[in-house]
Design a protein around this motif. Structure first.
Motif, short mmCIF file in Angstrom:
data_model
loop_
_atom_site.label_atom_id
_atom_site.label_comp_id
_atom_site.label_asym_id
_atom_site.label_seq_id
_atom_site.Cartn_x
_atom_site.Cartn_y
_atom_site.Cartn_z
N GLU A 98 0.82 -1.21 0.00
CA GLU A 98 0.00 0.00 0.00
C GLU A 98 0.86 1.26 0.00
O GLU A 98 0.55 2.23 -0.71
N LEU A 99 1.93 1.27 0.78
CA LEU A 99 2.81 2.44 0.81
C LEU A 99 3.44 2.69 -0.55
O LEU A 99 3.56 3.83 -0.99
N LYS A 100 3.85 1.63 -1.24
CA LYS A 100 4.47 1.81 -2.54
C LYS A 100 3.46 2.29 -3.59
O LYS A 100 3.81 3.05 -4.50
N LYS A 101 2.22 1.86 -3.46
CA LYS A 101 1.18 2.34 -4.39
C LYS A 101 0.92 3.83 -4.18
O LYS A 101 0.74 4.59 -5.13
N LYS A 102 0.92 4.25 -2.91
CA LYS A 102 0.59 5.64 -2.59
C LYS A 102 1.77 6.56 -2.81
O LYS A 102 1.60 7.74 -3.17
N TYR A 103 3.00 6.06 -2.58
CA TYR A 103 4.20 6.90 -2.69
C TYR A 103 5.22 6.20 -3.60
O TYR A 103 6.29 5.79 -3.14
N PRO A 104 4.92 6.07 -4.89
CA PRO A 104 5.80 5.30 -5.77
C PRO A 104 7.19 5.92 -5.95
O PRO A 104 8.14 5.20 -6.25
N GLU A 105 7.31 7.23 -5.76
CA GLU A 105 8.60 7.89 -5.95
C GLU A 105 9.49 7.80 -4.71
O GLU A 105 10.68 8.13 -4.77
N LYS A 106 8.96 7.34 -3.60
CA LYS A 106 9.73 7.20 -2.38
C LYS A 106 10.37 5.81 -2.31
O LYS A 106 9.89 4.85 -2.90
N ILE A 107 11.46 5.71 -1.53
CA ILE A 107 12.19 4.44 -1.41
C ILE A 107 11.84 3.78 -0.09
O ILE A 107 12.08 4.35 0.98
N LEU A 108 11.27 2.60 -0.16
CA LEU A 108 10.84 1.87 1.03
C LEU A 108 11.75 0.66 1.24
O LEU A 108 11.93 -0.17 0.34
N ILE A 109 12.31 0.58 2.44
CA ILE A 109 13.34 -0.42 2.74
C ILE A 109 12.94 -1.23 3.98
O ILE A 109 13.08 -0.74 5.11
N PRO A 110 12.45 -2.43 3.84
CA PRO A 110 12.17 -3.27 5.02
C PRO A 110 13.47 -3.65 5.72
O PRO A 110 14.47 -4.00 5.08
N ASN A 111 13.46 -3.58 7.05
CA ASN A 111 14.58 -4.03 7.88
C ASN A 111 14.24 -5.42 8.38
O ASN A 111 13.28 -5.61 9.14
N LEU A 112 15.02 -6.41 7.94
CA LEU A 112 14.70 -7.80 8.25
C LEU A 112 15.69 -8.38 9.25
O LEU A 112 16.90 -8.15 9.16
N MET A 113 15.16 -9.16 10.19
CA MET A 113 16.01 -9.86 11.16
C MET A 113 15.64 -11.34 11.16
O MET A 113 14.48 -11.70 11.38
N GLY A 114 16.63 -12.15 10.89
CA GLY A 114 16.41 -13.59 10.89
C GLY A 114 17.53 -14.30 11.61
O GLY A 114 18.54 -13.70 11.98
N GLY A 115 17.39 -15.58 11.81
CA GLY A 115 18.39 -16.37 12.51
C GLY A 115 19.33 -17.07 11.55
O GLY A 115 19.58 -16.60 10.44
N ALA A 116 19.84 -18.21 11.99
CA ALA A 116 20.82 -18.93 11.19
C ALA A 116 20.18 -19.81 10.12
O ALA A 116 20.88 -20.35 9.27
N ASP A 117 18.86 -19.96 10.15
CA ASP A 117 18.17 -20.83 9.20
C ASP A 117 18.04 -20.12 7.84
O ASP A 117 17.36 -19.09 7.72
N PRO A 118 18.69 -20.64 6.80
CA PRO A 118 18.66 -19.96 5.50
C PRO A 118 17.26 -19.86 4.91
O PRO A 118 16.95 -18.90 4.20
N GLU A 119 16.41 -20.83 5.20
CA GLU A 119 15.06 -20.79 4.64
C GLU A 119 14.27 -19.61 5.18
O GLU A 119 13.44 -19.03 4.48
N ILE A 120 14.53 -19.25 6.45
CA ILE A 120 13.83 -18.11 7.04
C ILE A 120 14.25 -16.83 6.34
O ILE A 120 13.41 -16.02 5.92
N TRP A 121 15.57 -16.61 6.20
CA TRP A 121 16.07 -15.41 5.53
C TRP A 121 15.52 -15.31 4.11
O TRP A 121 14.99 -14.27 3.70
N GLN A 122 15.67 -16.36 3.37
CA GLN A 122 15.30 -16.31 1.96
C GLN A 122 13.79 -16.19 1.77
O GLN A 122 13.33 -15.51 0.86
N GLY A 123 13.04 -16.79 2.67
CA GLY A 123 11.59 -16.67 2.60
C GLY A 123 11.14 -15.24 2.86
O GLY A 123 10.26 -14.71 2.15
N MET A 124 11.74 -14.59 3.85
CA MET A 124 11.39 -13.20 4.15
C MET A 124 11.72 -12.28 2.99
O MET A 124 10.95 -11.38 2.64
#
Length: 406
Positions: A98-124
């Motif tokens: 929704e934020l990207k639809k409303k503000y397409p010219e702005k840069i949106l950067i999710p901050n992700l935190m995951g553990g040692a499990d590669p599937e968790i990181w890659q899935g996020m």
């Protein structure tokens, strides 16, 4: 008076990891980006981008209270937080869209935190990309983590784990990956180079400095107190700027990655300093917590005016411009000599310079006719008197004499 029309000709836009930012100012991951409504208001105020509060597959709550401050001279110079919240990623995915639809010219950067499990990181990463994220910030730096779930700085303090987490992210990434580094290491360049080897597109530095802000002497409790107990937390605010500048400069001198500078930025002058040591964009959080989004206009106007005054047309022209002037101690010119000079018009006769020099310097200042007088034979040109003078009545000026071996 400078022509404001010409000032407006200064180009504040920057290209960072191939993305176009309308200006170099980004909201850092923290309370100002803890929900979509706040991010939307920030975009409307003029911020070019925003990094969400920490998102993850394993949510955690926050303690109460979780913030305490350090005051000096009546001013708040640092904040410690013991925030531990991780917001559920799945709840944020539609908000990102929704934020990207409303503000397409702005840069949106999710901050992700995951553990040692590669599937968790890659899935996020796959999820936020599909939702519309422009870039991803890997949180390998949060100091508020526990050993039960190896996340945050537990990963980012280890070069091998940093490289591996970055590599796993890049395997599935279709947007730039920015790795957020912790200052709570012996040598941050080792971690930065590990992220570079893992394929990182950029570095953001630094996260908060781990510390203990103080003790409630009346109740004999650490702060912030949660029923009498607390934890080591993350220190942010103006007091950590020297650490942040050093880290950004070291990273810029040892890697080829673009850098988003973070830590202690509270005014436009701070931002310019970060550009000069190698940051292409800067992120702010604590200052926005204290002053609100309105400060974005001061940042943009201040940087524009400075660049125009110095004859530059864009931010990129000053990025890293002083790095060649940062050298090892043995490369300094020990023959260079300076001496303090007194500006009588500014002196208020407070004698702070004399006291400091007497008790912590070389007893080279005495008062004559109500004004400080420098004994050049005793003075060792350390600069202490300049720093303690509250009115700028003392200045260091080059001297023809050479007493460097004194």
């Amino acid at each position: 008076m400078r022509d404001p029309i010409n000032v407006k000709k200064v180009d504040l836009s920057v290209k960072f990891c191939g993305l176009e930012f309308e200006n170099p100012f980004i909201l850092s991951s923290g309370p100002p980006t803890s929900n979509a409504e706040k991010i939307g208001r920030a975009f409307e105020a003029g911020w070019a981008g925003a990094v969400t509060k920490v998102l993850g597959s394993k949510p955690r709550p926050d303690p109460h209270p979780r913030i305490a401050g350090l005051h000096y001279g009546g001013k708040l110079i640092a904040i410690e937080n013991i925030e531990s919240v991780i917001y559920p990623l799945k709840e944020w995915l539609p908000k990102i869209t929704e934020l990207k639809k409303k503000y397409p010219e702005k840069i949106l950067i999710p901050n992700l935190m995951g553990g040692a499990d590669p599937e968790i990181w890659q899935g996020m990463i796959k999820d936020v990309q599909e939702a519309g994220a422009d870039m991803i910030e890997l949180n390998l730096s949060c100091p508020l983590t526990d050993e039960v779930w190896a996340v945050g700085a537990i990963l980012g303090q280890n070069p091998d784990l940093t490289r591996e987490a970055t590599r796993l992210a890049k395997e599935v990434a279709t947007v730039p990956i920015m790795v957020k580094l912790t200052p709570n290491v012996t040598d941050i360049t080792l971690i930065a180079k590990a992220a570079e080897r893992g394929g990182a597109d950029a570095i953001s530095a630094i996260n908060t400095v781990q510390g203990l802000i103080g003790i409630d002497l009346e109740n004999m409790e650490p702060l912030p107190s949660v029923r009498g107990i607390s934890s080591f937390g993350g220190i942010s605010g103006p007091a950590i700027k020297p650490i942040s500048l050093r880290c950004v400069a070291q990273i810029a001198k040892t890697t080829k990655l673009p850098i988003s500078g973070i830590g202690g930025i509270s005014k436009w002058e701070d931002a310019v300093e970060f550009f000069m040591v190698g940051a292409s964009t800067v992120q702010l959080c604590t200052s926005v917590m204290l002053r609100g989004n309105r400060m974005i206009n001061e940042l943009k106007d201040g940087v524009s005016s400075y660049l125009y005054k110095k004859g530059f047309g864009s931010v990129k022209e000053i990025v890293g411009c002083i790095l060649s002037k940062l050298k090892s101690q043995e490369n300094l010119d020990y023959s260079y000599w300076v001496l303090p000079a007194v500006d009588a018009a500014r002196c208020t006769k407070c004698e702070l310079c004399r006291v400091a020099c007497q008790d912590a310097g070389y007893a080279a200042i005495k008062i004559e006719g109500d004004l400080p007088k420098i004994d050049e034979e005793k003075c060792n040109a350390c600069g202490l008197c300049i720093q303690v003078c509250p009115h700028g009545a003392l200045l260091l000026k080059p001297s023809l004499s050479n007493k460097s071996n004194k």
